[in-house]
Design a protein around this motif. Structure first.
Motif, PDB file in Angstrom:
ATOM      1  N   GLY A 100       0.801  -1.216   0.000  1.00 55.14           N
ATOM      2  CA  GLY A 100       0.000   0.000   0.000  1.00 55.14           C
ATOM      3  C   GLY A 100       0.840   1.275   0.000  1.00 55.14           C
ATOM      4  N   HIS A 101       2.152   1.134  -0.201  1.00 57.16           N
ATOM      5  CA  HIS A 101       3.020   2.308  -0.214  1.00 57.16           C
ATOM      6  C   HIS A 101       3.709   2.460  -1.567  1.00 57.16           C
ATOM      7  CE1 HIS A 101       2.493   2.675   4.104  1.00 57.16           C
ATOM      8  NE2 HIS A 101       2.617   1.370   4.147  1.00 57.16           N
ATOM      9  N   ASP A 102       3.996   3.682  -1.904  1.00 52.60           N
ATOM     10  CA  ASP A 102       4.602   3.994  -3.179  1.00 52.60           C
ATOM     11  C   ASP A 102       6.046   4.442  -2.946  1.00 52.60           C
ATOM     12  OD1 ASP A 102       4.386   4.235  -5.961  1.00 52.60           O
ATOM     13  OD2 ASP A 102       4.258   6.410  -5.767  1.00 52.60           O
ATOM     14  N   PHE A 103       6.992   3.727  -3.544  1.00 54.45           N
ATOM     15  CA  PHE A 103       8.396   4.077  -3.365  1.00 54.45           C
ATOM     16  C   PHE A 103       8.999   4.546  -4.677  1.00 54.45           C
ATOM     17  CE2 PHE A 103       7.632   0.842  -0.096  1.00 54.45           C
ATOM     18  CZ  PHE A 103       8.112   1.494   1.029  1.00 54.45           C
ATOM     19  N   GLU A 104       9.830   5.572  -4.576  1.00 49.36           N
ATOM     20  CA  GLU A 104      10.568   6.034  -5.746  1.00 49.36           C
ATOM     21  C   GLU A 104      11.863   5.228  -5.825  1.00 49.36           C
ATOM     22  OE1 GLU A 104      12.377  10.250  -7.195  1.00 49.36           O
ATOM     23  OE2 GLU A 104      10.696  10.311  -5.773  1.00 49.36           O
ATOM     24  N   LEU A 105      12.140   4.649  -6.978  1.00 51.53           N
ATOM     25  CA  LEU A 105      13.333   3.812  -7.107  1.00 51.53           C
ATOM     26  C   LEU A 105      14.534   4.618  -7.577  1.00 51.53           C
ATOM     27  CD1 LEU A 105      11.968   0.573  -8.818  1.00 51.53           C
ATOM     28  CD2 LEU A 105      12.781   0.819  -6.475  1.00 51.53           C
ATOM     29  N   PRO A 106      15.737   4.292  -7.071  1.00 49.39           N
ATOM     30  CA  PRO A 106      16.943   4.939  -7.595  1.00 49.39           C
ATOM     31  C   PRO A 106      17.193   4.487  -9.037  1.00 49.39           C
ATOM     32  CG  PRO A 106      17.527   3.156  -6.130  1.00 49.39           C
ATOM     33  CD  PRO A 106      16.039   3.304  -6.048  1.00 49.39           C
ATOM     34  N   ARG A 107      17.933   5.294  -9.751  1.00 48.80           N
ATOM     35  CA  ARG A 107      18.167   5.055 -11.172  1.00 48.80           C
ATOM     36  C   ARG A 107      18.739   3.655 -11.456  1.00 48.80           C
ATOM     37  NH1 ARG A 107      22.320   6.447 -14.584  1.00 48.80           N
ATOM     38  NH2 ARG A 107      23.520   6.636 -12.678  1.00 48.80           N
ATOM     39  N   ALA A 108      19.675   3.227 -10.617  1.00 47.20           N
ATOM     40  CA  ALA A 108      20.361   1.950 -10.863  1.00 47.20           C
ATOM     41  C   ALA A 108      19.409   0.756 -10.853  1.00 47.20           C
ATOM     42  CB  ALA A 108      21.473   1.745  -9.831  1.00 47.20           C
ATOM     43  N   LEU A 109      18.216   0.925 -10.257  1.00 44.04           N
ATOM     44  CA  LEU A 109      17.289  -0.209 -10.145  1.00 44.04           C
ATOM     45  C   LEU A 109      16.085  -0.088 -11.056  1.00 44.04           C
ATOM     46  CD1 LEU A 109      17.186  -0.733  -6.264  1.00 44.04           C
ATOM     47  CD2 LEU A 109      18.463  -2.037  -7.965  1.00 44.04           C
ATOM     48  N   GLN A 110      16.008   1.009 -11.795  1.00 49.81           N
ATOM     49  CA  GLN A 110      14.755   1.290 -12.511  1.00 49.81           C
ATOM     50  C   GLN A 110      14.459   0.305 -13.638  1.00 49.81           C
ATOM     51  OE1 GLN A 110      14.791   5.448 -13.512  1.00 49.81           O
ATOM     52  NE2 GLN A 110      14.360   6.079 -11.413  1.00 49.81           N
ATOM     53  N   ARG A 111      15.483  -0.152 -14.340  1.00 46.35           N
ATOM     54  CA  ARG A 111      15.207  -1.121 -15.399  1.00 46.35           C
ATOM     55  C   ARG A 111      15.078  -2.538 -14.863  1.00 46.35           C
ATOM     56  NH1 ARG A 111      14.889   0.689 -20.491  1.00 46.35           N
ATOM     57  NH2 ARG A 111      16.081   2.569 -20.858  1.00 46.35           N
ATOM     58  N   LEU A 112      15.986  -2.881 -13.980  1.00 44.86           N
ATOM     59  CA  LEU A 112      16.000  -4.230 -13.426  1.00 44.86           C
ATOM     60  C   LEU A 112      14.680  -4.557 -12.726  1.00 44.86           C
ATOM     61  CD1 LEU A 112      18.208  -6.408 -13.384  1.00 44.86           C
ATOM     62  CD2 LEU A 112      18.755  -5.667 -11.065  1.00 44.86           C
ATOM     63  N   SER A 113      14.078  -3.549 -12.115  1.00 41.93           N
ATOM     64  CA  SER A 113      12.873  -3.790 -11.320  1.00 41.93           C
ATOM     65  C   SER A 113      11.675  -4.218 -12.153  1.00 41.93           C
ATOM     66  CB  SER A 113      12.519  -2.548 -10.502  1.00 41.93           C
ATOM     67  OG  SER A 113      13.548  -2.323  -9.573  1.00 41.93           O
ATOM     68  N   SER A 114      11.734  -3.981 -13.467  1.00 42.18           N
ATOM     69  CA  SER A 114      10.638  -4.454 -14.306  1.00 42.18           C
ATOM     70  C   SER A 114      10.673  -5.979 -14.394  1.00 42.18           C
ATOM     71  CB  SER A 114      10.737  -3.837 -15.703  1.00 42.18           C
ATOM     72  OG  SER A 114      11.862  -4.366 -16.386  1.00 42.18           O
TER      73      SER A 114
END
Ligand SMILES: [Zn+2]
Length: 226
Positions: A100-114
């Motif tokens: 239920g929380h929204d987190f902003e991801l750091p750049r280094a994780l933005q592609r991998l997290s998909s």
């Protein structure tokens, strides 16, 4: 800046990051730390410049153009080449919703997290694996407010980077960007005593060992963490 990063990678870890000798999983951890830490960004730029110099002086005096292009190649790698690579057309994930929380991801994780797995949740804890190679295990770890992770030791290294919120253990208190490395000798109980949820990046090199009497009860959790 209110809470600043206090727990940095060691100088030798940064050097290994810069010369590309870290495993992709640990390199990802360091790259993510750099997203939070101007101090280590400057330090790694200096290290890269030193590497470029020693490379230049070590190689035979080629034509100046060659020398310049080599120099540029070395310096043009803002990130370690060994970082877990994902296809460039994978979507960029800037925000992540969990518990239920929204987190902003750091750049280094933005592609991998998909490419993360489904979230597994247990009580106030949730985890999702990110792609990684053996023997490492990379995951996102969500710890809800006022929640503790059961006490455990590790067979291998456990490396944790706080991405959002804060948490603490027997050794200190950690804010976003802080890197915590636990060896097999460390026993610790990470917990989030704050009023906001915490998100971490976790890299394990071996399964966790739970210490308390609830071991049998926690067996599923052990699998869940590894
Ligand atoms: Zn740092």
């Amino acid at each position: 800046m209110g809470n600043s990063v206090k727990h940095h990678p060691s100088l030798s870890l940064l050097e290994q990051f810069c010369d590309g000798s870290l495993t992709a999983e640990v390199a990802l951890l360091v790259a993510t730390h750099l997203d939070y830490c101007p101090h280590c960004q400057r330090l790694s730029k200096d290290i890269e410049a030193d590497l470029a110099c020693s490379f230049a002086t070590a190689s035979a005096p080629a034509g100046q153009d060659d020398w310049l292009s080599m120099m540029q190649q070395v310096l043009a790698q803002p990130e370690n080449a060994a970082i877990l690579s994902v296809p460039a057309n994978d979507p960029v994930v800037k925000n992540l919703e969990v518990g239920g929380h929204d987190f902003e991801l750091p750049r280094a994780l933005q592609r991998l997290s998909s490419r993360r797995s489904k979230w597994l949740t247990l009580g106030g804890i949730a985890t999702a694996r990110l792609p990684s190679g053996e023997p490492h295990h990379v995951s996102l770890l969500f710890i809800d407010k006022n929640t503790a992770v059961p006490q455990h030791t590790h067979k291998g290294l456990e490396m944790t980077l706080v991405l959002a919120g804060e948490m603490e253990d027997e050794h200190g208190k950690y804010v976003p960007g802080d890197l915590i490395i636990n060896t097999p000798d460390d026993t610790h109980t990470p917990r989030n005593n704050s009023d906001v949820p915490c998100l971490c990046l976790s890299v394990l090199s071996a399964p966790l060992h739970f210490k308390q009497g609830m071991t049998r009860l926690l067996n599923p959790l052990q699998r869940f963490f590894y």
